[in-house]
Enzyme design. Structure first.
Site, PDB file in Angstrom:
ATOM      1  N   ASP A  33       0.869  -1.352  -0.193  1.00 15.12           N
ATOM      2  CA  ASP A  33      -0.048   0.162  -0.014  1.00 15.12           C
ATOM      3  C   ASP A  33       0.727   1.212   0.036  1.00 15.12           C
ATOM      4  O   ASP A  33       0.364   2.419   0.518  1.00 15.12           O
ATOM      5  CB  ASP A  33      -0.928   0.066   1.408  1.00 15.12           C
ATOM      6  CG  ASP A  33      -0.485  -0.233   2.590  1.00 15.12           C
ATOM      7  OD1 ASP A  33       0.901  -0.371   2.582  1.00 15.12           O
ATOM      8  OD2 ASP A  33      -0.768  -0.360   3.404  1.00 15.12           O
ATOM      9  N   HIS A 237      25.323   8.153 -17.467  1.00 15.31           N
ATOM     10  CA  HIS A 237      24.115   8.371 -16.793  1.00 15.31           C
ATOM     11  C   HIS A 237      24.275   7.629 -15.361  1.00 15.31           C
ATOM     12  O   HIS A 237      23.323   6.589 -14.866  1.00 15.31           O
ATOM     13  CB  HIS A 237      22.654   7.841 -17.444  1.00 15.31           C
ATOM     14  CG  HIS A 237      22.286   9.054 -18.197  1.00 15.31           C
ATOM     15  ND1 HIS A 237      21.280   8.933 -19.066  1.00 15.31           N
ATOM     16  CD2 HIS A 237      22.683  10.341 -18.442  1.00 15.31           C
ATOM     17  CE1 HIS A 237      20.905  10.037 -19.705  1.00 15.31           C
ATOM     18  NE2 HIS A 237      21.783  10.800 -19.510  1.00 15.31           N
ATOM     19  N   ASP A 254      25.961  15.968 -11.976  1.00 18.01           N
ATOM     20  CA  ASP A 254      24.961  16.374 -13.043  1.00 18.01           C
ATOM     21  C   ASP A 254      23.739  16.282 -12.353  1.00 18.01           C
ATOM     22  O   ASP A 254      23.139  15.035 -11.980  1.00 18.01           O
ATOM     23  CB  ASP A 254      25.001  15.531 -14.348  1.00 18.01           C
ATOM     24  CG  ASP A 254      23.891  15.973 -15.283  1.00 18.01           C
ATOM     25  OD1 ASP A 254      23.197  16.814 -14.964  1.00 18.01           O
ATOM     26  OD2 ASP A 254      23.984  15.496 -16.473  1.00 18.01           O
ATOM     27  N   ASP A 265      19.309  21.754 -14.993  1.00 20.95           N
ATOM     28  CA  ASP A 265      19.810  20.787 -15.336  1.00 20.95           C
ATOM     29  C   ASP A 265      21.456  21.203 -15.525  1.00 20.95           C
ATOM     30  O   ASP A 265      21.763  21.694 -16.521  1.00 20.95           O
ATOM     31  CB  ASP A 265      19.508  20.168 -16.806  1.00 20.95           C
ATOM     32  CG  ASP A 265      20.163  18.998 -17.205  1.00 20.95           C
ATOM     33  OD1 ASP A 265      21.204  18.522 -16.447  1.00 20.95           O
ATOM     34  OD2 ASP A 265      20.080  18.564 -18.505  1.00 20.95           O
ATOM     35  N   HIS A 344      27.789  11.995 -27.053  1.00 22.33           N
ATOM     36  CA  HIS A 344      26.608  12.461 -26.792  1.00 22.33           C
ATOM     37  C   HIS A 344      26.297  13.869 -27.768  1.00 22.33           C
ATOM     38  O   HIS A 344      27.471  14.383 -28.338  1.00 22.33           O
ATOM     39  CB  HIS A 344      26.036  12.740 -25.369  1.00 22.33           C
ATOM     40  CG  HIS A 344      26.962  13.615 -24.502  1.00 22.33           C
ATOM     41  ND1 HIS A 344      26.916  14.892 -24.569  1.00 22.33           N
ATOM     42  CD2 HIS A 344      27.916  12.932 -23.406  1.00 22.33           C
ATOM     43  CE1 HIS A 344      27.814  15.369 -23.661  1.00 22.33           C
ATOM     44  NE2 HIS A 344      28.500  14.393 -23.125  1.00 22.33           N
ATOM     45  N   HIS A 348      19.714  19.777 -25.154  1.00 20.55           N
ATOM     46  CA  HIS A 348      18.376  19.727 -25.367  1.00 20.55           C
ATOM     47  C   HIS A 348      17.483  20.601 -24.824  1.00 20.55           C
ATOM     48  O   HIS A 348      18.130  21.497 -23.982  1.00 20.55           O
ATOM     49  CB  HIS A 348      18.054  18.248 -24.461  1.00 20.55           C
ATOM     50  CG  HIS A 348      18.724  18.178 -23.103  1.00 20.55           C
ATOM     51  ND1 HIS A 348      17.919  18.946 -22.264  1.00 20.55           N
ATOM     52  CD2 HIS A 348      19.692  17.672 -22.868  1.00 20.55           C
ATOM     53  CE1 HIS A 348      18.484  18.643 -21.025  1.00 20.55           C
ATOM     54  NE2 HIS A 348      19.618  17.960 -21.311  1.00 20.55           N
ATOM     55  N   HIS A 355      14.384  16.619 -20.471  1.00 17.43           N
ATOM     56  CA  HIS A 355      14.609  16.794 -21.737  1.00 17.43           C
ATOM     57  C   HIS A 355      13.215  17.135 -22.451  1.00 17.43           C
ATOM     58  O   HIS A 355      12.181  16.102 -22.626  1.00 17.43           O
ATOM     59  CB  HIS A 355      14.833  15.363 -22.295  1.00 17.43           C
ATOM     60  CG  HIS A 355      16.364  14.783 -21.870  1.00 17.43           C
ATOM     61  ND1 HIS A 355      17.073  13.599 -22.330  1.00 17.43           N
ATOM     62  CD2 HIS A 355      17.281  15.464 -21.224  1.00 17.43           C
ATOM     63  CE1 HIS A 355      18.190  13.712 -21.886  1.00 17.43           C
ATOM     64  NE2 HIS A 355      18.244  14.805 -21.164  1.00 17.43           N
ATOM     65  N   GLU A 378      25.960  21.466 -23.098  1.00 16.92           N
ATOM     66  CA  GLU A 378      26.741  20.501 -22.102  1.00 16.92           C
ATOM     67  C   GLU A 378      27.855  19.441 -22.963  1.00 16.92           C
ATOM     68  O   GLU A 378      27.589  18.327 -22.929  1.00 16.92           O
ATOM     69  CB  GLU A 378      25.630  19.651 -21.523  1.00 16.92           C
ATOM     70  CG  GLU A 378      24.700  18.799 -22.329  1.00 16.92           C
ATOM     71  CD  GLU A 378      23.818  17.881 -21.384  1.00 16.92           C
ATOM     72  OE1 GLU A 378      24.207  17.440 -20.864  1.00 16.92           O
ATOM     73  OE2 GLU A 378      22.345  18.326 -21.833  1.00 16.92           O
ATOM     74  N   TYR A 382      34.989  11.974 -22.306  1.00 18.50           N
ATOM     75  CA  TYR A 382      35.188  10.802 -21.075  1.00 18.50           C
ATOM     76  C   TYR A 382      36.385   9.943 -21.516  1.00 18.50           C
ATOM     77  O   TYR A 382      36.479   9.385 -22.805  1.00 18.50           O
ATOM     78  CB  TYR A 382      33.880  10.098 -21.003  1.00 18.50           C
ATOM     79  CG  TYR A 382      32.611  11.089 -20.968  1.00 18.50           C
ATOM     80  CD1 TYR A 382      32.294  11.573 -19.965  1.00 18.50           C
ATOM     81  CD2 TYR A 382      32.076  11.779 -22.401  1.00 18.50           C
ATOM     82  CE1 TYR A 382      31.171  12.732 -19.786  1.00 18.50           C
ATOM     83  CE2 TYR A 382      31.234  12.591 -22.247  1.00 18.50           C
ATOM     84  CZ  TYR A 382      30.556  13.228 -20.916  1.00 18.50           C
ATOM     85  OH  TYR A 382      29.657  14.161 -20.821  1.00 18.50           O
ATOM     86  N   ARG A 397      32.454  16.985 -17.873  1.00 22.42           N
ATOM     87  CA  ARG A 397      31.133  17.715 -18.575  1.00 22.42           C
ATOM     88  C   ARG A 397      31.081  19.025 -17.858  1.00 22.42           C
ATOM     89  O   ARG A 397      31.236  18.869 -16.605  1.00 22.42           O
ATOM     90  CB  ARG A 397      29.784  16.601 -18.750  1.00 22.42           C
ATOM     91  CG  ARG A 397      28.658  17.404 -19.405  1.00 22.42           C
ATOM     92  CD  ARG A 397      27.428  16.318 -19.808  1.00 22.42           C
ATOM     93  NE  ARG A 397      27.195  15.652 -18.704  1.00 22.42           N
ATOM     94  CZ  ARG A 397      27.220  14.506 -18.157  1.00 22.42           C
ATOM     95  NH1 ARG A 397      27.995  13.577 -18.932  1.00 22.42           N
ATOM     96  NH2 ARG A 397      26.468  13.971 -17.075  1.00 22.42           N
ATOM     97  N   GLU A 399      27.680  21.954 -17.815  1.00 25.33           N
ATOM     98  CA  GLU A 399      26.611  21.966 -18.597  1.00 25.33           C
ATOM     99  C   GLU A 399      25.719  23.488 -17.783  1.00 25.33           C
ATOM    100  O   GLU A 399      25.718  23.201 -16.677  1.00 25.33           O
ATOM    101  CB  GLU A 399      25.601  20.647 -18.309  1.00 25.33           C
ATOM    102  CG  GLU A 399      23.931  20.988 -18.699  1.00 25.33           C
ATOM    103  CD  GLU A 399      23.297  19.753 -18.706  1.00 25.33           C
ATOM    104  OE1 GLU A 399      23.912  18.902 -17.534  1.00 25.33           O
ATOM    105  OE2 GLU A 399      22.591  19.296 -19.028  1.00 25.33           O
TER     106      GLU A 399
HETATM  107  N1  GLY Z   1      21.038  15.478 -16.787  1.00 22.20           N
HETATM  108  C1  GLY Z   1      20.674  14.491 -18.204  1.00 22.20           C
HETATM  109  C2  GLY Z   1      21.189  15.566 -19.434  1.00 22.20           C
HETATM  110  O1  GLY Z   1      22.116  16.199 -18.893  1.00 22.20           O
HETATM  111  O2  GLY Z   1      20.727  15.542 -20.289  1.00 22.20           O
HETATM  112 MN    MN Z   2      21.363  17.916 -19.918  1.00 24.74          MN
HETATM  113 MN    MN Z   3      22.641  17.036 -16.925  1.00 26.25          MN
END
Ligand code: GLY
Ligand code: MN
Ligand code: MN
Length: 431
Positions: A33, A237, A254, A265, A344, A348, A355, A378, A382, A397, A399
């Site tokens: 529950d 991630h 992050d 973010d 990457h 975004h 995102h 960002e 790596y 990174r 960002e």
């Molecule tokens: N925190 C996920 C990204 O930077 O897209």
């Molecule tokens: Mn991001």
């Molecule tokens: Mn991020």
């Protein structure tokens, strides 16, 4: 009451004989529950700003052009009120949303079949809510079955197309929420860096982040915080957050708070002992310079993909300079050699979702930046376990969250330091 303006904007885009339906989140059971904490579905929140579970908002434009807005919510339930607190109820929801009707979900099937009579097109967000999708199929079937002279709905349209386009452009009110999320996140990152020292566990750093988020009214994070020391800084991630950060390690954080459903973010990378090694510094400065160069391009008129292309070029050139890649820059870009270290994209859209909604292409062409959009920038490099050279264990990174303005851009997260000397003097300073 910005949600009312948003709903009208949608009705204005709908043809006669159509309906637009969006559902709220349902409670997610964790075990027995005990449920997960309730977080409203972003599309539903965008149209209502209410946090009721299971609710439905329905916008109809009838064949004669008349419009109607209806909200369906849970009826008053004493048991639920005792355990979870009072709910709006149909009348409360009608009043707060200023819609034509507020009805109980108990009447949903019967009322909706009446209201959808004659409706040909139904908009709903595809792949969002299986319960709603199956109901829509059931209602449409019932509306068509056994009718000799007329059919029920014949077209399903993805509501995400309209919602995504609207959500891409942030209003002043939305930006206010986003600035609150950004401030909590900036303060949380600064606090985490200030409290760090060699031998700290990643989860202790996460605790500092969550403390500051919560203290500033951000009950949710926009996503699971990533706190990776040493080789974990290279896991894009990473979320185990349970290892020691040893002397000589970099730590990559992050993490972003969510304020009133709007996310920030941010990523920062720092040496846990307060001093970058030469190798760490050369990678850090390359990523930082790349980030600054890309942010320079964030202004109205820039094609979104140009930001990624600029980052790839900048980072590839730098990797050649550091003798990590060998060869001609153009060729290394064409054969994607850089992707072993920068795997990457540059960022975004950011908003109710980390995102966020909104397509990156329009009619097959990359989106051109316009005032009111918010995006992350960002870049990262790596050197994880599949790389065996001198830089192994370094993941960097950086960002920030950027608003496109009339003249250029406004960095919502600018208050958080990122220059080498600023970072070095911040780390460990709060202990
Ligand atoms: N925190 C996920 C990204 O930077 O897209
Ligand atoms: Mn991001
Ligand atoms: Mn991020």
């Amino acid at each position: 009451m910005e949600h009312a303006i948003r709903r009208q904007k949608i009705l204005d885009q709908m043809p006669a004989g159509s309906a637009f339906i969006v559902s709220a989140s349902h409670a997610q059971n964790r075990n027995n529950d005990v449920n997960y904490r309730f977080r409203q579905r972003s599309n539903f929140f965008y149209l209502t700003e209410i946090k009721e579970e299971n609710a439905i908002i329905l916008l109809i434009k009838f064949l004669d052009g008349k419009e109607k807005q209806v909200v369906f919510v849970e009826p008053h339930d004493e048991f639920k009120a005792l355990w979870q607190g009072p709910q709006l109820g149909p009348d409360g929801a009608k009043k707060i949303l200023n819609v034509d009707e507020g009805l109980s979900l108990l009447e949903l099937d019967e009322s909706i079949l009446e209201m959808l009579h004659g409706i040909k097109r139904i908009y709903y967000p595809f792949a969002e809510d299986k319960k709603l999708e199956s109901k829509l199929r059931e209602w449409s079937g019932k509306l068509s079955k056994g009718k000799r002279t007329e059919s029920g709905p014949t077209e399903f349209f993805d509501a995400n197309i309209i919602l995504g386009e609207m959500r891409l452009f942030k209003s002043d009110y939305e930006l206010k929420q986003m600035r609150r999320a950004a401030k909590a996140s900036v303060d949380a990152h600064a606090r985490a860096m200030a409290m760090s020292y060699p031998g700290i566990n990643e989860y202790e750093i996460e605790a500092e982040l969550l403390y500051e988020f919560t203290r500033q009214g951000c009950i949710f994070s926009g996503y699971n915080s990533i706190v990776g020391g040493g080789i974990n800084s290279c896991v894009l991630h990473y979320e185990a957050n349970n290892q020691l950060c040893n002397d000589g390690d970099v730590v990559l954080i992050d993490a972003g708070a969510e304020y009133n459903c709007y996310a920030a973010d941010i990523t920062r990378t720092f040496p846990v002992n307060g001093k970058f090694t030469n190798k760490q510094k050369s990678i850090y400065e390359l990523v930082l310079d790349a980030q600054l160069a890309v942010i320079d391009l964030v202004k109205p008129g820039t094609e979104w993909i140009k930001l990624q292309e600029a980052a790839v070029k900048f980072l590839t050139k730098g990797l050649v300079r550091l003798n990590i890649l060998e060869g001609q820059t153009d060729k290394l870009i064409a054969d994607k050699s850089y992707a072993a270290f920068y795997p990457h994209l540059i960022g975004h859209w950011l908003g109710l979702d980390v995102h966020d909604a909104g397509s990156y292409k329009v009619n097959g062409q990359w989106r051109i930046l316009e005032p009111g959009m918010v995006l992350t920038i960002e870049p990262g490099l790596y050197f994880g376990s599949t790389y065996t050279g001198d830089y192994q264990g370094i993941g960097v990174r950086i960002e920030d969250d950027i608003l496109v303005t009339d003249k250029g851009c406004d960095i919502l997260t600018a208050q958080l330091p990122k220059k080498v000397d600023e970072i070095e003097s911040l780390v460990g300073s709060g202990r």
